[in-house]
Design an enzyme around this catalytic site. Structure first.
Site, PDB file in Angstrom:
ATOM      1  NE  ARG A  90      -3.757  -2.168   2.548  1.00  0.00           N
ATOM      2  CZ  ARG A  90      -3.570  -3.303   3.190  1.00  0.00           C
ATOM      3  NH1 ARG A  90      -2.438  -3.515   3.827  1.00  0.00           N
ATOM      4  NH2 ARG A  90      -4.499  -4.229   3.210  1.00  0.00           N
ATOM      5  CG  ASP A 150      -6.967  -3.977   8.021  1.00  0.00           C
ATOM      6  OD1 ASP A 150      -5.950  -4.408   7.457  1.00  0.00           O
ATOM      7  OD2 ASP A 150      -7.526  -2.921   7.685  1.00  0.00           O
ATOM      8  NE  ARG A 153      -9.550  -8.226   4.395  1.00  0.00           N
ATOM      9  CZ  ARG A 153      -8.858  -7.383   3.650  1.00  0.00           C
ATOM     10  NH1 ARG A 153      -7.820  -6.736   4.173  1.00  0.00           N
ATOM     11  NH2 ARG A 153      -9.185  -7.177   2.394  1.00  0.00           N
ATOM     12  NE  ARG A 155     -16.272  -8.103  15.305  1.00  0.00           N
ATOM     13  CZ  ARG A 155     -17.405  -7.422  15.116  1.00  0.00           C
ATOM     14  NH1 ARG A 155     -17.374  -6.257  14.483  1.00  0.00           N
ATOM     15  NH2 ARG A 155     -18.550  -7.900  15.550  1.00  0.00           N
ATOM     16  CG  HIS A 177      -5.498  -0.243   5.779  1.00  0.00           C
ATOM     17  ND1 HIS A 177      -6.016  -1.482   6.033  1.00  0.00           N
ATOM     18  CD2 HIS A 177      -5.672  -0.036   4.446  1.00  0.00           C
ATOM     19  CE1 HIS A 177      -6.507  -2.006   4.916  1.00  0.00           C
ATOM     20  NE2 HIS A 177      -6.304  -1.146   3.934  1.00  0.00           N
TER      21      HIS A 177
END
Length: 307
Positions: A90, A150, A153, A155, A177
């Site tokens: 990123r 995120d 994802r 959880r 992030h």
């Protein structure tokens, strides 16, 4: 002009922008949605295509517009930018997308916009910081989608591992992030019980690595990620327009929290009609706090190198 709480603008009609627009149409949160893209015909095509689904949802005015249509919007969702390619992080996107973000914010500043800026483009923490500085808006009105996806994802993975509904898992991914993010294991709860109540030590590293690398795995297979983030955008918008005071790990400007200053990253915060109401302190171990500060330093270094 004031704010129309039922109006949203999506800037950028690529995979993430169009998926977000589609999810927002289905959500029934808004009655008016404006799509803006450098490619006007693309925006027009997406508006027409999404409009054809309204008969199965609820009435909504959806159209391709210009920045002159933004003034009374409650939320502007910015998804415009270059796509993340396979083997590209990123943060590799920073130079390309920072120029795009500055151009978009420059156009927004020319109008009397009083709503909330929701930055989704990557790298989201850096671009949220740039949008905040370029706009001059109060920090509460400039939000990044941060680690909301995120965390979703995380959880999901914990729910699968423990055999429980992921909605009963309360745990956060915080920090950048991206590659320096961390799991706040010390604060994680399942059905009210601390996560360390469960025998999960052997799986902790595997679960977190899977979460952190999810985007790369998806991109390697289908070249882009967009459905998950579209749902996250919808969730954040709901908290804003419904004035929910929901707690979620959005990207926000740190102003002394955890000893951090002048950096944007994700920490749980109360999100409502004012944007970010307040950051919510969570329990962190000494190791986790050190990791959070390290994540902040990485982001600050990148901002300094690209300013």
């Amino acid at each position: 002009m004031g704010i129309n709480s039922r109006k949203v603008v999506v800037v950028g009609c690529g995979f993430v922008g169009s998926s977000s627009a589609f999810a927002l149409m289905q959500s029934q949160l808004f009655s008016e949605m404006v799509l803006i893209d450098a490619d006007q015909k693309r925006a027009e095509g997406e508006a027409i295509d999404i409009s054809h689904g309204m008969v199965f949802a609820s009435p909504m005015k959806i159209y391709a517009g210009t920045y002159d249509d933004i003034s009374d919007a409650a939320v502007i969702v910015i998804t415009a930018g270059a796509n993340q390619k396979p083997d590209e992080t990123r943060l590799d996107l920073i130079k390309k997308n920072s120029r795009i973000m500055k151009s978009i914010v420059g156009e927004i500043k020319k109008r009397e916009f009083e709503g909330i800026l929701l930055i989704v483009s990557n790298p989201v923490d850096i671009l949220t910081y740039i949008a905040l500085k370029e706009s001059g808006y109060p920090a509460n009105r400039v939000i990044g989608s941060g680690t909301v996806l995120d965390t979703g994802r995380f959880r999901y993975e914990l729910g699968e591992h423990l055999g429980v509904d992921s909605r009963s898992v309360h745990a956060y991914i915080i920090g950048e992030h991206g590659d320096s993010e961390l799991a706040a294991w010390s604060d994680a709860r399942v059905g009210g019980l601390p996560i360390n109540h469960f025998d999960h030590d052997a799986s902790m590293e595997k679960i977190f690595d899977h979460v952190k690398n999810s985007a790369y795995e998806i991109i390697a297979r289908k070249h882009a990620t967009y459905y998950g983030i579209a749902m996250a955008v919808c969730r954040i918008c709901a908290a804003i327009v419904r004035d929910e005071q929901s707690i979620m790990p959005v990207s926000s400007l740190m102003q002394g929290e955890y000893g951090l200053e002048d950096v944007v990253l994700s920490i749980p915060a109360v999100v409502d009609a004012n944007g970010i109401e307040t950051v919510v302190p969570i329990e962190l171990s000494e190791k986790e706090l050190a990791q959070l500060k390290s994540s902040a330093e990485i982001l600050k270094k990148i901002i300094k190198e690209n300013s």
